[in-house]
Design a protein around this motif. Structure first.
Motif, PDB file in Angstrom:
ATOM      1  N   ALA A 101       1.140  -1.366   0.285  1.00 30.51           N
ATOM      2  CA  ALA A 101       0.120   0.220   0.343  1.00 30.51           C
ATOM      3  C   ALA A 101       1.007   1.380   0.012  1.00 30.51           C
ATOM      4  N   MET A 102       1.810   1.410   0.518  1.00 32.59           N
ATOM      5  CA  MET A 102       2.908   2.651   1.072  1.00 32.59           C
ATOM      6  C   MET A 102       3.476   2.538  -0.361  1.00 32.59           C
ATOM      7  N   GLY A 116      11.223   4.172   8.461  1.00 31.85           N
ATOM      8  CA  GLY A 116      10.030   4.115   7.406  1.00 31.85           C
ATOM      9  C   GLY A 116      10.576   3.603   6.048  1.00 31.85           C
ATOM     10  N   HIS A 117      11.680   3.460   5.541  1.00 30.11           N
ATOM     11  CA  HIS A 117      11.481   3.948   4.384  1.00 30.11           C
ATOM     12  C   HIS A 117      12.330   2.281   3.735  1.00 30.11           C
ATOM     13  N   SER A 154       7.643  11.594   3.116  1.00 31.56           N
ATOM     14  CA  SER A 154       8.628  11.338   2.939  1.00 31.56           C
ATOM     15  C   SER A 154       8.499   9.798   1.723  1.00 31.56           C
ATOM     16  N   ARG A 155       7.988   9.248   2.134  1.00 27.11           N
ATOM     17  CA  ARG A 155       7.475   7.335   1.455  1.00 27.11           C
ATOM     18  C   ARG A 155       6.700   8.175  -0.137  1.00 27.11           C
ATOM     19  N   ASP A 156       6.314   9.962   0.026  1.00 28.36           N
ATOM     20  CA  ASP A 156       5.661  10.424  -1.220  1.00 28.36           C
ATOM     21  C   ASP A 156       4.286   8.852  -1.153  1.00 28.36           C
ATOM     22  N   ALA A 157       3.684   9.411  -0.169  1.00 27.53           N
ATOM     23  CA  ALA A 157       2.326   9.007  -0.649  1.00 27.53           C
ATOM     24  C   ALA A 157       1.581  10.074  -0.655  1.00 27.53           C
ATOM     25  N   SER A 190      -1.876  21.143  -2.230  1.00 30.32           N
ATOM     26  CA  SER A 190      -0.641  20.101  -2.605  1.00 30.32           C
ATOM     27  C   SER A 190      -0.933  19.029  -3.961  1.00 30.32           C
ATOM     28  N   GLY A 191      -2.081  18.718  -3.130  1.00 26.95           N
ATOM     29  CA  GLY A 191      -2.833  18.319  -4.108  1.00 26.95           C
ATOM     30  C   GLY A 191      -2.991  16.644  -3.695  1.00 26.95           C
ATOM     31  N   THR A 192      -2.505  16.585  -2.419  1.00 32.57           N
ATOM     32  CA  THR A 192      -3.283  15.036  -1.422  1.00 32.57           C
ATOM     33  C   THR A 192      -3.859  15.182  -1.598  1.00 32.57           C
TER      34      THR A 192
END
Ligand SMILES: Nc1ncnc2c1ncn2[C@@H]1O[C@H](COP(=O)(O)OP(=O)(O)OP(=O)(O)O)[C@@H](O)[C@H]1O
Length: 506
Positions: free
Chosen positions: A74-75, A101-102, A155-158, A188-190
C-alpha cells in the motif's frame, strides 16, 4: 491521486464489518468518513492499507486496480496512514524515525541519515511544520509527533493520506494546526480520508462526506449541513447535542482534597498544592490543556500514584495511603484516560471485563464459584443499556471498535453503588449518539447524590456537564469558576491567567 474503493466487503466470522462499500476520493480532496461506533470505518481503512484482506471488492488508484498483500504494498502505491497511536520510536530522533520507515530503494539502498535529515527539513519547510530533524521524538508534544508521522508518510511519496481519529489526542490548538496542515496538503494535491467524531472539524475541512452505518454506505452529506443534521445521518435518529440538566441539588461535601501534591517518577512536581471540595450532587469539571497535572491528580485520587502528600477525604474517611483496590471497594467509580492501558483486558470477554473489579464476591462469585448465568444476564443487560455494538457478550473486548470499548468501561463503572465518580475523558472516541447517552448518565449519577469529577480537554464537554469548573495549569489550580463561565475566560485560564471577577482564585 484518485482513490476508488469498489464494493469492499470484509467479514469477521459472521459479522459483516464492511458490506459492499463504494468510496471515491478525488485528487486534492478532503473526504470525511462519518459513522457511529462500530460502523466499519477503521476496518475499511485497514483494508485500504493492506492490513486486512478484503473478502470482496477492488481498490483502484488513478483507475488502476491494486493488490495489497500488506502495508508495504500500500505504501509503495502511495498510501500513507497517520495512526492515532503513533508508530514512532520515542528514543530515536525525528530523522532516525523517518529513515527507519523507508524501504530500500531501487537505486541507493536505504535512505541514509543525512538524506533523512535533509528530507525532514525539506518537507517541514514546505508545509511550515516547524519540526527539528534532530529532536528526540520522546521530547516532542503529541501534536508535533503527529507531524512526524505525516512527514514519514510524505517522505515515502504518499499521495493518499488516511487520518483515523487524529484529533482525539490533540489539544484544541493542535487541532486547529492540524486542520491547517490538512488544507495545505490538499492544496498540494494530496487526497485525504479523514475519520473523526467531531462534527465541528468535519464542517471545517470536509469537501465531501460519506456516511457509513452498520457496514454500509448510507449516503453523502453536505459539508454545509448543520451539526444536528450530520449527527442524525450518522446515528439514524435525532440526537440531542446539548445535555438537558436541572440546577444541581447540592448535598454535603462528599470529597475533600487538601494540599495535594504529587511527584512523578522522574522527580517532577506534577500536582502542586491542590485543594478543592466536591459536594454530593455536584459535577466538578477539571479543565486544562493535556499534561498540566490532571491525569496525575485523578490517579492520586485512586491510589495509583506513589509519591503523594496532602489529604483526600471521602465521606469522612482518608483515602490517601489506601490501595487501589480498597479505594475502588469504598465506592469510587473510575474511568481512566487510557482505556487500553488501564481500563480493560483486551483478551478477556466483554462479560469478564464487566466484572473485573468484582471478581471476588457477590453477585458474580459465590462460594468460590463463578455464577455464569448471573454474569451473562448482567452482561447482556449492560450491552443493551449502553448500546455496545458486539456480536456477543463472549467477544474479546480487544476486538470491539474503539468507541464500543469505551462504553464497556463506562457500563462497568456506572453499575456499582458509587460514593464518588471520577471520569477522565469519558467520551474520547465515542460517537455523537453515545456522547448524548454518556452525558445523560453522568448527570443522572450526579442527581442521585454522588459527587462527580469529570476531567476533559474538550471545552464543550466541560461546559455541558460542569456545575463548577476547576482549571489547572502546570500542576496548580488557576481558579474554580461557575459552570457557565465563557469559553474565552476558560481559554485564558487554561493558559495560566487567573480569572478576573468570576470565581475564586486558588
Ligand atoms: N479484528 C477483528 N475481529 C473481529 N471483529 C472485528 C475486528 N476488527 C473490527 N471488528 C468489528 O468490526 C466492526 C467494525 O469495527 P471498526 O473498528 O471498523 O468500527 P469504527 O467505525 O472504526 O468504530 P469507532 O468509531 O468506534 O472507531 C465492529 O463490530 C468490530 O467489533
Amino acid at each position: 491521486m484518485k482513490l476508488e474503493l469498489r464494493g469492499i466487503t470484509k467479514t469477521f466470522g459472521s459479522l459483516v464489518a464492511n458490506d459492499h462499500i463504494d468510496l471515491t476520493v478525488e485528487a486534492g480532496e478532503i473526504h470525511c468518513l462519518l459513522g457511529e461506533n462500530g460502523a466499519g470505518k477503521s476496518t475499511l481503512m485497514n483494508v485500504l492499507y493492506g492490513l486486512y484482506q478484503a473478502d470482496g471488492g477492488e481498490i483502484l488508484l488513478d483507475d488502476d486496480v491494486q493488490h495489497f498483500a500488506g502495508p508495504g504494498d500500500a505504501m509503495r502505491a502511495g498510501i500513507g496512514m497517520v495512526h492515532q497511536h503513533f508508530m514512532l520510536i520515542p528514543v530515536f530522533t525525528v530523522a532516525e524515525n523517518v529513515m527507519l520507515g523507508h524501504e530500500p530503494t531501487k537505486f541507493g539502498g536505504r535512505l541514509d541519515l543525512a538524506a533523512a535529515r535533509a528530507k525532514v527539513t525539506e518537507i517541514s519547510d514546505r508545509f511550515g511544520f516547524d519540526v527539528d530533524p534532530d529532536a528526540l521524538v520522546d521530547d516532542l508534544p503529541v501534536g508535533v509527533q503527529q507531524r512526524v508521522e505525516i512527514i514519514k508518510a510524505l517522505s515515502r511519496d504518499a499521495k493518499v493520506l488516511v487520518f483515523d481519529e487524529p484529533t482525539a489526542v490533540l489539544t484544541p490548538q493542535e487541532t486547529d494546526e492540524l486542520m491547517a496542515i490538512m488544507r495545505q496538503l490538499k492544496s498540494s494535491g494530496t487526497s485525504i480520508v479523514f475519520i473523526t467524531h467531531k462534527l465541528r472539524e468535519v464542517r471545517e475541512v470536509a469537501d465531501r462526506i460519506t456516511v457509513i452505518r452498520l457496514g454500509k454506505v448510507v449516503g453523502e452529506a453536505d459539508p454545509r449541513a448543520s451539526n444536528a443534521e450530520l449527527a442524525s445521518l450518522m446515528v439514524g435518529r435525532a440526537v440531542e447535542l446539548t445535555v438537558q440538566k436541572e440546577a444541581p441539588t447540592l448535598g454535603e461535601v462528599g470529597l475533600s482534597v487538601s494540599g495535594l501534591t504529587v511527584v512523578d517518577a522522574i522527580g517532577q512536581l506534577v500536582v502542586n498544592d491542590v485543594s478543592f471540595d466536591v459536594r454530593r450532587g455536584e459535577v466538578l469539571a477539571i479543565a486544562g490543556v493535556q499534561g498540566n497535572g490532571q491525569t496525575e491528580l485523578t490517579e492520586a485520587l485512586l491510589g495509583l500514584q506513589d509519591r503523594v502528600e496532602g489529604s483526600i477525604v471521602l465521606d469522612g474517611t482518608e483515602l490517601l495511603g489506601q490501595s487501589v483496590r480498597a479505594v475502588l471497594e469504598s465506592g469510587v467509580g473510575f474511568v481512566p484516560e487510557d482505556r487500553k492501558e488501564d481500563g480493560l483486558v483486551g483478551e478477556f470477554s466483554i462479560a469478564e471485563n464487566l466484572m473485573l473489579d468484582r471478581a471476588d464476591g457477590a453477585p458474580f462469585v459465590k462460594g468460590g464459584a463463578l455464577q455464569l448465568s448471573t454474569l451473562a444476564d448482567f452482561a447482556r443487560e449492560k450491552v443493551s443499556e449502553f448500546d455496545v455494538r458486539t456480536p456477543s457478550i463472549e467477544t474479546p473486548v480487544g476486538r470491539l471498535s474503539g468507541g464500543n470499548q469505551q462504553k464497556v468501561v463506562l457500563a462497568r463503572e456506572l453499575s456499582r453503588d458509587l460514593r464518588l465518580f471520577v471520569a477522565a475523558q469519558p467520551t474520547r472516541g465515542v460517537d455523537v449518539g453515545s456522547i448524548e447517552f454518556i452525558h445523560k448518565r453522568v448527570i443522572e449519577t450526579r442527581d442521585s447524590g454522588v459527587p462527580v469529577i469529570v476531567v476533559s480537554t474538550e471545552l464543550d464537554e466541560v461546559t455541558a456537564l460542569a456545575d463548577r469548573i476547576m482549571v489547572m495549569y502546570r500542576g496548580r489550580v488557576v481558579g474554580i469558576v461557575p459552570g457557565d463561565t465563557s469559553r474565552d475566560v476558560l481559554g485564558l485560564m487554561m493558559a495560566g491567567e487567573a480569572p478576573q471577577n468570576e470565581g475564586v482564585a486558588a
